[in-house]
Scaffold this motif. Structure first.
Motif, short mmCIF file in Angstrom:
data_model
loop_
_atom_site.label_atom_id
_atom_site.label_comp_id
_atom_site.label_asym_id
_atom_site.label_seq_id
_atom_site.Cartn_x
_atom_site.Cartn_y
_atom_site.Cartn_z
N HIS A 212 -9.64 75.09 30.45
CA HIS A 212 -9.84 73.68 30.82
C HIS A 212 -9.40 73.40 32.26
CE1 HIS A 212 -11.02 72.30 26.78
NE2 HIS A 212 -10.18 73.24 26.35
N ARG A 213 -8.99 74.44 32.96
CA ARG A 213 -8.56 74.30 34.36
C ARG A 213 -7.52 73.18 34.51
NH1 ARG A 213 -14.31 75.13 37.67
NH2 ARG A 213 -14.80 77.18 36.77
N VAL A 214 -6.50 73.29 33.70
CA VAL A 214 -5.47 72.25 33.66
C VAL A 214 -4.66 72.26 34.95
CG1 VAL A 214 -3.34 71.53 32.48
CG2 VAL A 214 -5.34 72.29 31.15
N THR A 215 -4.45 71.07 35.51
CA THR A 215 -3.67 70.96 36.74
C THR A 215 -2.44 70.06 36.58
OG1 THR A 215 -5.21 69.23 37.42
CG2 THR A 215 -5.58 71.44 38.31
N GLY A 216 -2.28 69.47 35.40
CA GLY A 216 -1.10 68.65 35.13
C GLY A 216 -0.87 68.56 33.64
N VAL A 217 0.38 68.33 33.23
CA VAL A 217 0.74 68.26 31.82
C VAL A 217 1.50 66.97 31.55
CG1 VAL A 217 2.12 69.30 29.96
CG2 VAL A 217 0.79 70.76 31.51
N VAL A 218 1.12 66.30 30.46
CA VAL A 218 1.89 65.18 29.91
C VAL A 218 2.43 65.67 28.57
CG1 VAL A 218 1.86 62.80 29.10
CG2 VAL A 218 0.43 63.47 31.05
N HIS A 219 3.74 65.84 28.48
CA HIS A 219 4.33 66.48 27.30
C HIS A 219 4.95 65.44 26.38
CE1 HIS A 219 6.10 69.35 24.68
NE2 HIS A 219 7.34 69.17 25.10
N LEU A 220 4.25 65.17 25.27
CA LEU A 220 4.74 64.24 24.27
C LEU A 220 5.12 64.91 22.95
CD1 LEU A 220 2.00 62.62 25.74
CD2 LEU A 220 3.28 60.80 24.66
N ALA A 221 4.61 66.10 22.69
CA ALA A 221 4.85 66.76 21.41
C ALA A 221 6.35 67.03 21.22
CB ALA A 221 4.07 68.06 21.34
N ALA A 222 6.90 66.54 20.12
CA ALA A 222 8.33 66.73 19.85
C ALA A 222 8.64 66.25 18.45
CB ALA A 222 9.19 65.97 20.86
N ARG A 223 9.76 66.72 17.93
CA ARG A 223 10.32 66.14 16.71
C ARG A 223 11.15 64.94 17.12
NH1 ARG A 223 6.96 68.56 13.23
NH2 ARG A 223 6.74 70.74 13.82
N LYS A 224 11.07 63.82 16.35
CA LYS A 224 11.65 62.60 16.88
C LYS A 224 12.35 61.71 15.85
CE LYS A 224 7.31 60.00 16.54
NZ LYS A 224 6.35 59.11 17.25
N GLN A 225 12.71 62.25 14.70
CA GLN A 225 13.39 61.42 13.70
C GLN A 225 14.89 61.65 13.76
OE1 GLN A 225 11.58 59.17 12.45
NE2 GLN A 225 9.73 60.12 13.27
N VAL A 226 15.63 60.59 13.99
CA VAL A 226 17.07 60.71 14.20
C VAL A 226 17.77 61.31 12.99
CG1 VAL A 226 19.20 59.38 14.50
CG2 VAL A 226 17.21 58.88 15.92
N ALA A 227 17.50 60.77 11.79
CA ALA A 227 18.19 61.26 10.60
C ALA A 227 17.86 62.74 10.35
CB ALA A 227 17.79 60.42 9.39
N GLU A 228 16.62 63.11 10.57
CA GLU A 228 16.21 64.50 10.40
C GLU A 228 16.93 65.39 11.41
OE1 GLU A 228 11.94 66.44 9.52
OE2 GLU A 228 12.14 65.65 11.57
N SER A 229 17.13 64.88 12.62
CA SER A 229 17.83 65.68 13.63
C SER A 229 19.29 65.92 13.25
CB SER A 229 17.75 65.01 15.01
OG SER A 229 18.68 63.94 15.15
N MET B 163 -9.27 67.53 38.60
CA MET B 163 -7.92 67.42 38.06
C MET B 163 -8.02 67.17 36.57
SD MET B 163 -4.54 66.44 39.22
CE MET B 163 -3.20 66.64 38.07
N THR B 164 -7.40 68.03 35.77
CA THR B 164 -7.40 67.87 34.31
C THR B 164 -5.97 67.84 33.80
OG1 THR B 164 -9.56 68.96 34.03
CG2 THR B 164 -8.11 68.88 32.11
N TRP B 165 -5.68 66.86 32.94
CA TRP B 165 -4.36 66.72 32.34
C TRP B 165 -4.39 67.20 30.90
CZ3 TRP B 165 -0.01 65.16 34.88
CH2 TRP B 165 -0.18 64.60 36.15
N LEU B 166 -3.43 68.06 30.53
CA LEU B 166 -3.22 68.42 29.14
C LEU B 166 -2.18 67.46 28.56
CD1 LEU B 166 -3.56 70.42 26.73
CD2 LEU B 166 -1.53 71.58 27.60
N ILE B 167 -2.52 66.84 27.42
CA ILE B 167 -1.59 65.96 26.73
C ILE B 167 -1.16 66.65 25.45
CG2 ILE B 167 -1.22 63.68 25.71
CD1 ILE B 167 -3.54 62.66 27.43
#
Length: 323
Positions: free
Chosen positions: A65-82, A1-5
């Motif tokens: 990498h034979r990925v079997t699960g994903v943890v998705h953290l990549a994002a834009r996250k600044q309120v004022a910029e949004s 089991m391999t997780w992509l972060i």
């Protein structure tokens, strides 16, 4: 089991990679390094430089990498910029998530953890925010996180993907100085930055309907947050894992801005009084999580208190700034 972060070299992502790898999980990080730092990643964790918005890259990473699960953290996250760039935020946070979920479904991956936010709730007038509290985000960043949850759950139902959405409250601290937050966007590093420049910390609004007049928030140590991701991943690898779960990640303890600034003064030794300025639009008087469902659904509870958050963050700040 391999997780992509995704976003795995970022402040939170590197903590998640460290927690998961330390627990024996196989992980690989994907990061465009717009905010990530490769040196944060623990030894043995591969780093793929690139964007989660690139479907061809995702296909290669999943296969190699034979990925079997994903943890998705990549994002834009600044309120004022949004607020200033709403269409870009929707394209990056929602459009990018759609691209990722398409690739996940195509690859037959059936486990997905989504980094959401308490910003989905907006400014609810409740003592404790439960997962059933109505969502009414007040800025485009919060809107993209709520739309992201909808999309994750819809894709999960359509493609048989078991999902967990984690609604973070206010993240602070560091598990090790080298993993410290390099940004100055959250209250703890913002106060550190002011003190380092020999300026008084600022409090935005002291006339709220709270005991000391300042906003009350729920602060969560980033190391505890990383353990919550590990717990979510473990839940999705259970034999009976199915469906979707959405949980708050907080301590269930409120700390006022004035209390936090006072504590920062105690830790840093700089106890100069704060400047009180006008309220910022959209700040709720109180935003504190109910953490009951996280304990029940993930078997997770926070272990670190606010003093530990501030002390560890200060150690990391000093390392970053050569003090």
């Amino acid at each position: 089991m391999t997780w992509l972060i995704t976003g795995g070299a970022g402040y939170i992502g590197a903590h998640v990679a460290r927690a998961m790898a330390g627990a024996g999980e196989s992980v690989v990080a994907l990061d465009d390094l717009s905010a990530g730092v490769p040196a944060r990643l623990p030894a043995g964790v591969p780093l793929v430089r690139g964007s989660a918005l690139d479907p061809d890259l995702l296909r290669r990473v999943f296969a190699e990498h034979r990925v079997t699960g994903v943890v998705h953290l990549a994002a834009r996250k600044q309120v004022a910029e949004s607020v200033a760039r709403p269409t870009w935020y929707y394209a990056e946070n929602v459009g990018g998530l759609a691209t990722l979920l398409d690739a996940v479904a195509e690859a037959g991956i059936r486990r997905f953890v989504f980094s959401s936010s308490a910003a989905v709730y907006g400014t609810p007038d409740v003592d404790l925010i439960t997962e059933d509290t109505p969502c009414a985000p007040v800025n485009p960043y919060g809107e993209t996180k709520l739309a992201g949850e909808w999309l994750v759950r819809a894709a999960g139902r359509a493609h048989g993907i078991a999902t967990v959405c984690l609604r973070y409250f206010n993240v602070a601290g560091t598990a090790a100085p080298e993993l410290a937050d390099t940004g100055v966007f959250n209250i703890v590093p913002m106060v550190f930055d002011r003190l380092t420049r020999d300026e008084a910390p600022r409090i935005f609004g002291a006339d709220y309907p709270t005991p000391d007049g300042t906003c009350i928030r729920d602060y969560i140590h980033v190391a505890d947050l990383a353990e919550a991701h590990l717990a979510a991943a473990r839940r999705l690898t259970a034999e009976d894992a199915a469906g979707d779960l959405t949980v708050n990640i907080g301590r269930g303890v409120g700390v006022s801005v004035r209390e936090l600034v006072t504590l920062i003064g105690e830790v840093t030794g700089d106890t100069r009084p704060a400047l009180v300025e006008a309220r910022r639009p959209g700040d709720a008087p109180r935003a504190v999580a109910s953490a009951d469902l996280a304990a029940k659904g993930l078997g997770w509870t926070a272990r670190h208190d606010v003093r530990e958050m501030v002390a560890s963050a200060w150690e990391g700040w000093q390392r970053l700034h050569g003090r």
